[in-house]
Design a protein around this motif. Structure first.
Motif, PDB file in Angstrom:
ATOM      1  N   LEU A  61     -23.690   9.350 -12.825  1.00 36.89           N
ATOM      2  CA  LEU A  61     -23.763  10.375 -11.643  1.00 36.89           C
ATOM      3  C   LEU A  61     -22.702  11.418 -11.944  1.00 36.89           C
ATOM      4  N   THR A  62     -23.107  12.560 -11.436  1.00 33.78           N
ATOM      5  CA  THR A  62     -22.432  13.843 -11.814  1.00 33.78           C
ATOM      6  C   THR A  62     -21.993  14.251 -10.385  1.00 33.78           C
ATOM      7  N   LYS A  63     -21.084  15.260 -10.508  1.00 35.08           N
ATOM      8  CA  LYS A  63     -20.685  16.028  -9.024  1.00 35.08           C
ATOM      9  C   LYS A  63     -21.301  17.118  -8.734  1.00 35.08           C
ATOM     10  N   VAL A  64     -22.128  17.513  -9.800  1.00 34.77           N
ATOM     11  CA  VAL A  64     -22.843  18.642  -9.636  1.00 34.77           C
ATOM     12  C   VAL A  64     -24.447  18.137  -9.160  1.00 34.77           C
ATOM     13  N   SER A  65     -25.084  18.408  -8.317  1.00 33.24           N
ATOM     14  CA  SER A  65     -26.494  17.688  -7.960  1.00 33.24           C
ATOM     15  C   SER A  65     -27.152  19.083  -6.984  1.00 33.24           C
ATOM     16  N   THR A  66     -28.522  18.551  -7.077  1.00 28.77           N
ATOM     17  CA  THR A  66     -29.694  19.343  -6.480  1.00 28.77           C
ATOM     18  C   THR A  66     -29.771  18.589  -5.121  1.00 28.77           C
ATOM     19  N   ALA A  67     -29.583  17.536  -5.061  1.00 29.16           N
ATOM     20  CA  ALA A  67     -30.027  16.679  -3.892  1.00 29.16           C
ATOM     21  C   ALA A  67     -29.439  17.201  -2.629  1.00 29.16           C
ATOM     22  N   MET A  88     -13.211  -9.888  -1.079  1.00 31.91           N
ATOM     23  CA  MET A  88     -13.808 -11.185  -1.312  1.00 31.91           C
ATOM     24  C   MET A  88     -15.095 -11.041  -2.050  1.00 31.91           C
ATOM     25  N   ARG A  89     -15.646 -10.240  -2.509  1.00 30.52           N
ATOM     26  CA  ARG A  89     -16.665  -9.839  -3.384  1.00 30.52           C
ATOM     27  C   ARG A  89     -16.455  -9.188  -4.495  1.00 30.52           C
ATOM     28  N   LEU A  90     -15.919  -9.796  -5.444  1.00 27.52           N
ATOM     29  CA  LEU A  90     -15.425  -9.156  -6.617  1.00 27.52           C
ATOM     30  C   LEU A  90     -16.450  -8.548  -7.404  1.00 27.52           C
ATOM     31  N   ASP A  91     -17.733  -9.196  -7.436  1.00 26.87           N
ATOM     32  CA  ASP A  91     -18.874  -8.803  -8.132  1.00 26.87           C
ATOM     33  C   ASP A  91     -19.340  -7.305  -7.894  1.00 26.87           C
ATOM     34  N   ILE A  92     -18.850  -6.964  -6.762  1.00 28.94           N
ATOM     35  CA  ILE A  92     -19.151  -5.255  -6.779  1.00 28.94           C
ATOM     36  C   ILE A  92     -18.173  -4.244  -6.684  1.00 28.94           C
ATOM     37  N   ALA A  93     -17.076  -4.800  -7.269  1.00 26.75           N
ATOM     38  CA  ALA A  93     -15.903  -3.701  -7.347  1.00 26.75           C
ATOM     39  C   ALA A  93     -16.257  -2.439  -8.156  1.00 26.75           C
ATOM     40  N   PHE A  94     -16.896  -2.883  -9.551  1.00 22.80           N
ATOM     41  CA  PHE A  94     -17.014  -1.746 -10.431  1.00 22.80           C
ATOM     42  C   PHE A  94     -18.086  -0.722  -9.864  1.00 22.80           C
ATOM     43  N   ALA A  95     -19.081  -1.084  -8.996  1.00 20.62           N
ATOM     44  CA  ALA A  95     -19.979  -0.103  -8.297  1.00 20.62           C
ATOM     45  C   ALA A  95     -19.172   0.580  -7.016  1.00 20.62           C
ATOM     46  N   VAL A  96     -18.794  -0.059  -6.388  1.00 19.85           N
ATOM     47  CA  VAL A  96     -17.579   0.507  -5.472  1.00 19.85           C
ATOM     48  C   VAL A  96     -16.820   1.564  -5.902  1.00 19.85           C
ATOM     49  N   GLY A  97     -16.034   1.171  -6.998  1.00 13.49           N
ATOM     50  CA  GLY A  97     -15.121   2.176  -7.719  1.00 13.49           C
ATOM     51  C   GLY A  97     -15.757   3.296  -8.071  1.00 13.49           C
ATOM     52  N   TYR A  98     -17.096   3.203  -8.506  1.00 15.65           N
ATOM     53  CA  TYR A  98     -17.778   4.197  -9.284  1.00 15.65           C
ATOM     54  C   TYR A  98     -18.123   5.104  -8.337  1.00 15.65           C
ATOM     55  N   VAL A  99     -18.667   4.663  -7.010  1.00 14.45           N
ATOM     56  CA  VAL A  99     -19.212   5.757  -5.974  1.00 14.45           C
ATOM     57  C   VAL A  99     -18.037   6.108  -5.235  1.00 14.45           C
ATOM     58  N   SER A 100     -16.654   5.609  -5.384  1.00 14.62           N
ATOM     59  CA  SER A 100     -15.689   6.181  -4.579  1.00 14.62           C
ATOM     60  C   SER A 100     -15.218   7.243  -5.328  1.00 14.62           C
ATOM     61  N   ARG A 101     -15.568   7.718  -6.608  1.00 13.24           N
ATOM     62  CA  ARG A 101     -15.143   9.028  -7.170  1.00 13.24           C
ATOM     63  C   ARG A 101     -15.779  10.044  -6.519  1.00 13.24           C
ATOM     64  N   PHE A 102     -16.819   9.844  -5.512  1.00 16.88           N
ATOM     65  CA  PHE A 102     -17.485  10.911  -4.869  1.00 16.88           C
ATOM     66  C   PHE A 102     -17.141  11.177  -3.639  1.00 16.88           C
ATOM     67  N   MET A 103     -15.914  10.685  -3.034  1.00 23.08           N
ATOM     68  CA  MET A 103     -15.608  10.906  -1.686  1.00 23.08           C
ATOM     69  C   MET A 103     -15.273  12.270  -1.343  1.00 23.08           C
ATOM     70  N   LYS A 104     -14.596  12.887  -2.066  1.00 26.87           N
ATOM     71  CA  LYS A 104     -14.070  14.336  -1.716  1.00 26.87           C
ATOM     72  C   LYS A 104     -15.225  15.135  -1.216  1.00 26.87           C
ATOM     73  N   ASP A 105     -16.468  15.087  -2.053  1.00 26.65           N
ATOM     74  CA  ASP A 105     -17.618  15.973  -1.839  1.00 26.65           C
ATOM     75  C   ASP A 105     -19.002  15.187  -2.023  1.00 26.65           C
ATOM     76  N   PRO A 106     -19.255  14.204  -1.240  1.00 29.09           N
ATOM     77  CA  PRO A 106     -20.342  13.439  -1.471  1.00 29.09           C
ATOM     78  C   PRO A 106     -21.508  14.265  -1.478  1.00 29.09           C
TER      79      PRO A 106
END
Length: 106
Positions: A61-67, A88-106
């Motif tokens: 995923l990149t911060k620059v998007s045409t979507a 309680m669901r550690l299996d989703i920790a990596f994915a949640v952390g990854y998409v959290s990077r884009f909270m400034k400008d989703p």
């Protein structure tokens, strides 16, 4: 503690901060299925099919998007809910952390 502080007995704990609590004689079970269902409904994904992996492998995923831009408030709210669910669901920790990077400008 009852001798030192004024207290009242509210009975057996059954639900606390989005966590369902089931108490047995020797077992205490915690679950967040109702919380997760509400989060799926709020994000518009309640009808989606479940999958084994929480994120596509080698996804870049990149911060620059045409979507088209998404509602930033809703995005942050959903990510916040997912971060709470990670406790309680550690299996989703990596994915949640990854998409959290884009909270400034989703």
């Amino acid at each position: 503690m009852a001798a030192r502080f004024r207290m009242s007995d509210l009975g057996v704990l059954s639900y606390y901060l989005g966590i369902k609590v089931r108490q047995g004689k020797e077992v205490l079970t915690l679950g967040q299925s109702a919380y997760a269902s509400k989060l799926l409904e709020r994000s518009g994904m309640a009808e989606c099919k479940p999958c084994v992996t929480s994120m596509e492998e080698r996804l870049k995923l990149t911060k620059v998007s045409t979507a088209t831009k998404v509602d930033a408030t809703l995005y942050r709210s959903i990510i916040g809910g997912l971060r709470y669910l990670v406790h309680m669901r550690l299996d989703i920790a990596f994915a949640v952390g990854y998409v959290s990077r884009f909270m400034k400008d989703p």
